[in-house]
Design an enzyme around this catalytic site. Structure first.
Site, PDB file in Angstrom:
ATOM      1  N   GLU A   1     -38.960  44.195  -2.296  1.00  0.00           N
ATOM      2  CA  GLU A   1     -39.093  45.037  -1.208  1.00  0.00           C
ATOM      3  C   GLU A   1     -40.245  45.347  -0.503  1.00  0.00           C
ATOM      4  O   GLU A   1     -41.186  45.323  -0.945  1.00  0.00           O
ATOM      5  CB  GLU A   1     -37.691  45.348  -0.527  1.00  0.00           C
ATOM      6  CG  GLU A   1     -36.628  44.651  -1.218  1.00  0.00           C
ATOM      7  CD  GLU A   1     -36.335  43.294  -0.494  1.00  0.00           C
ATOM      8  OE1 GLU A   1     -36.977  42.621   0.142  1.00  0.00           O
ATOM      9  OE2 GLU A   1     -34.980  42.740  -0.292  1.00  0.00           O
TER      10      GLU A   1
ATOM     11  N   ASP B   1     -36.296  37.914 -11.876  1.00  0.00           N
ATOM     12  CA  ASP B   1     -34.895  38.768 -11.253  1.00  0.00           C
ATOM     13  C   ASP B   1     -34.003  38.327 -11.731  1.00  0.00           C
ATOM     14  O   ASP B   1     -33.456  37.148 -12.201  1.00  0.00           O
ATOM     15  CB  ASP B   1     -35.640  38.941  -9.707  1.00  0.00           C
ATOM     16  CG  ASP B   1     -35.747  37.641  -8.904  1.00  0.00           C
ATOM     17  OD1 ASP B   1     -35.500  36.813  -9.122  1.00  0.00           O
ATOM     18  OD2 ASP B   1     -36.571  37.895  -7.652  1.00  0.00           O
TER      19      ASP B   1
ATOM     20  N   ASN C   1     -39.289  38.746   4.831  1.00  0.00           N
ATOM     21  CA  ASN C   1     -39.658  39.538   4.896  1.00  0.00           C
ATOM     22  C   ASN C   1     -41.189  40.536   4.332  1.00  0.00           C
ATOM     23  O   ASN C   1     -41.640  41.326   4.205  1.00  0.00           O
ATOM     24  CB  ASN C   1     -39.332  41.131   4.599  1.00  0.00           C
ATOM     25  CG  ASN C   1     -38.313  40.852   3.232  1.00  0.00           C
ATOM     26  OD1 ASN C   1     -38.861  40.382   2.626  1.00  0.00           O
ATOM     27  ND2 ASN C   1     -37.345  41.686   2.892  1.00  0.00           N
TER      28      ASN C   1
ATOM     29  N   HIS D   1     -41.719  39.393   0.477  1.00  0.00           N
ATOM     30  CA  HIS D   1     -41.155  40.139  -0.482  1.00  0.00           C
ATOM     31  C   HIS D   1     -41.128  38.699  -1.777  1.00  0.00           C
ATOM     32  O   HIS D   1     -41.125  37.643  -1.146  1.00  0.00           O
ATOM     33  CB  HIS D   1     -39.476  40.120  -1.255  1.00  0.00           C
ATOM     34  CG  HIS D   1     -38.313  39.234  -0.679  1.00  0.00           C
ATOM     35  ND1 HIS D   1     -37.787  39.521  -0.761  1.00  0.00           N
ATOM     36  CD2 HIS D   1     -38.699  37.808  -1.561  1.00  0.00           C
ATOM     37  CE1 HIS D   1     -36.352  38.745  -0.361  1.00  0.00           C
ATOM     38  NE2 HIS D   1     -37.287  37.666  -0.995  1.00  0.00           N
TER      39      HIS D   1
HETATM   40  C1  F6R Z   1     -35.577  34.410  -6.364  1.00  0.00           C
HETATM   41  C2  F6R Z   1     -37.076  35.585  -5.736  1.00  0.00           C
HETATM   42  C3  F6R Z   1     -37.097  35.122  -4.466  1.00  0.00           C
HETATM   43  C4  F6R Z   1     -37.635  33.946  -3.828  1.00  0.00           C
HETATM   44  C5  F6R Z   1     -37.553  34.129  -1.980  1.00  0.00           C
HETATM   45  C6  F6R Z   1     -37.357  33.338  -0.827  1.00  0.00           C
HETATM   46  O1  F6R Z   1     -36.176  34.124  -7.409  1.00  0.00           O
HETATM   47  O2  F6R Z   1     -37.768  35.421  -6.364  1.00  0.00           O
HETATM   48  O3  F6R Z   1     -38.794  36.155  -3.807  1.00  0.00           O
HETATM   49  O4  F6R Z   1     -37.933  33.457  -3.772  1.00  0.00           O
HETATM   50  O5  F6R Z   1     -35.989  35.219  -1.466  1.00  0.00           O
HETATM   51  O6  F6R Z   1     -36.290  32.482  -1.135  1.00  0.00           O
HETATM   52  P1  F6R Z   1     -35.439  31.209  -0.379  1.00  0.00           P
HETATM   53  O7  F6R Z   1     -36.259  30.033  -1.547  1.00  0.00           O
HETATM   54  O8  F6R Z   1     -34.184  30.549  -0.293  1.00  0.00           O
HETATM   55  O9  F6R Z   1     -36.094  31.364   1.188  1.00  0.00           O
END
Ligand code: F6R
Length: 259
Positions: free
Chosen positions: A143, A67, A136, A138
């Protein structure tokens, strides 16, 4: 689904790096799907150390990140392009043409998302996809309530995700509201995927993803449909799992299955 519970967070990052390295050893021109987020940073540190030590060569791979924020210039230090450059691409000596991220500053983000999905397909699909998980549920920026059949597209980030991401931005900056993200179907079509989760704040959502119902309300639960999905956890992130003893019996110390 494999659930590997490692001794601690550092061991979980090493284990994730080991899986990626095995994939590249097996296929030096592998197509790797990459993720950003705080959880992944220790994994990239392990990979940089291995590259520096001469035990890992990523120069033949092609990468696709999950992303990118919409509306953030690629030169912004918190754009995922700039982040990946810092965390891995520079150390790996990868030419920009083989490191793909959606262009969040594209004039037409909807068309950019479609082109990104087509580029993954043109590359022959993703051999191994790294994933983190949001509080959450994702994966990527899919989301809750994202369609389990979704493909790369523009998504609006929830307030919860924006608040979690605010820590990466300055006090006078707003965390972006939109992102281009691979879809859940895009992730399900990868040949293998590895989700790394560490720390107590991920325990409830990890349990929901692994042992809860398959539901768009918890996008990571879609990995229950993936034929080659691995969850790599530290004990804190595994704390909510009802079948924890079982996983530890099958994969002692987070290692390979004993048959
Ligand atoms: C980022 C992504 C997100 C993160 C997720 C966890 O490329 O795809 O899904 O992996 O938000 O983020 P952290 O590791 O910062 O808790």
């Amino acid at each position: 689904m494999r659930v590997l519970i490692c001794e601690d967070g550092a061991a979980a990052a090493q284990r994730t790096a080991d899986i990626l390295c095995a994939s590249v050893a097996n296929r030096p021109d592998a197509v790797l799907g990459l993720a950003t987020g705080g959880t992944m940073e220790p994994v990239y540190a392990v990979l940089r150390n291995r590259i520096a030590a001469g035990s890992l060569d990523l120069s033949g791979v092609t990468t696709f990140n999950l992303d990118e924020y919409v509306g953030l210039a690629v030169t912004h230090p918190q754009s995922y392009r700039a982040t990946m450059q810092r965390l891995l691409f520079d150390a790996a000596g990868l030419p920009p043409a083989r490191c793909h991220l959606p262009d969040g500053s594209a004039a037409d983000p909807v068309a950019e998302a479609r082109a990104y999905e087509a580029a993954i397909e043109a590359a022959g699909g993703i051999d191994l996809q790294l994933l983190g998980i949001g509080h959450n549920g994702h994966i990527g920026f899919n989301e809750p309530t994202s369609s389990l059949g979704s493909r790369t597209r523009v998504k609006t980030l929830t307030g919860e995700t924006r608040r979690a991401n605010a820590r990466f931005f300055g006090p006078d900056e707003e965390a972006p509201q939109f992102a281009i993200t691979m879809g859940i179907k895009t992730v399900l079509e990868t040949r293998a995927c590895v989700l790394l989760a560490t720390g107590p704040r991920k325990a409830a959502v990890v349990a929901a993803a692994i042992e809860g119902p398959l539901a768009a309300a918890c996008p990571a639960s879609a990995l229950q449909l993936h034929p080659q999905a691995t969850f790599v956890l530290d004990p804190a992130a595994a704390a909510g799992l009802k079948l924890r003893d079982y996983y530890e019996t099958v994969h002692p110390g987070g290692g390979e299955a004993r048959l």
